[in-house]
Scaffold this active site. Structure first.
Site, short mmCIF file in Angstrom:
data_model
loop_
_atom_site.label_atom_id
_atom_site.label_comp_id
_atom_site.label_asym_id
_atom_site.label_seq_id
_atom_site.Cartn_x
_atom_site.Cartn_y
_atom_site.Cartn_z
NE ARG A 30 -11.61 -9.60 -11.65
CZ ARG A 30 -12.04 -8.35 -11.53
NH1 ARG A 30 -12.08 -7.79 -10.36
NH2 ARG A 30 -12.45 -7.67 -12.59
CG ASP A 31 -6.21 -11.44 -2.87
OD1 ASP A 31 -6.54 -12.56 -2.43
OD2 ASP A 31 -5.30 -10.76 -2.38
CB ILE A 32 -6.53 -16.58 -5.08
CG1 ILE A 32 -5.47 -16.57 -3.98
CG2 ILE A 32 -5.90 -16.55 -6.46
CD1 ILE A 32 -4.63 -17.83 -3.94
CG ASN A 88 -0.64 -5.51 4.17
OD1 ASN A 88 -1.21 -4.66 4.82
ND2 ASN A 88 -1.30 -6.46 3.51
CD GLU A 96 -1.22 -13.52 3.96
OE1 GLU A 96 -1.48 -14.16 2.91
OE2 GLU A 96 -2.07 -13.30 4.84
CG HIS A 101 1.24 -7.18 -2.86
ND1 HIS A 101 2.33 -7.73 -2.20
CD2 HIS A 101 0.16 -7.51 -2.12
CE1 HIS A 101 1.92 -8.36 -1.11
NE2 HIS A 101 0.60 -8.23 -1.02
#
Length: 118
Positions: A30-32, A88, A96, A101
């Site tokens: 899960r993305d923070i 991305n 980033e 991913h």
């Protein structure tokens, strides 16, 4: 470019993350900083810095990332209503962390892909 990323440490479980799936090829967590109710990152266990670094040898791995995304979308209950898969690439693309991913986003209407800027 460094062969070490924060994702590498998550894959090796050296730093905590909410890992929802892991096998010998990919790790999903899960993305923070979630941008939707469901926001999971699917990351290859081997370092591929950007989409520009994908080679023909990576075809099976990239396909596996999408199969894992489909499975997780079903598990998270977002497959039927719909979800978005996003990669991305480099700074202008919004990347980033320089470890390839796949973002799995869903759980609400996501609207247009991009907001038009005049």
């Amino acid at each position: 470019m460094s062969a070490e990323t924060i994702f590498s440490k998550i894959i090796r479980r050296e730093i905590p993350a909410d890992i929802v799936y892991q096998d010998d090829q990919v790790t999903a967590f899960r993305d923070i900083n979630p941008q939707a109710p469901v926001h999971i990152l699917i990351v290859p266990n081997q370092l591929i810095p950007t989409a520009n670094d994908v080679t023909p040898d990576d075809e099976q791995l990239i396909g596996h990332m999408f199969v894992v995304a489909r499975t997780l979308a079903a598990q998270e209950g977002i497959a039927e209503n719909g979800y978005r898969l996003l990669v991305n690439c480099n700074r202008d693309g919004g990347q980033e962390v320089y470890h390839l991913h796949l973002h799995l986003l869903g759980g609400r209407s996501l609207g247009p892909m991009l907001v038009r800027q005049n």
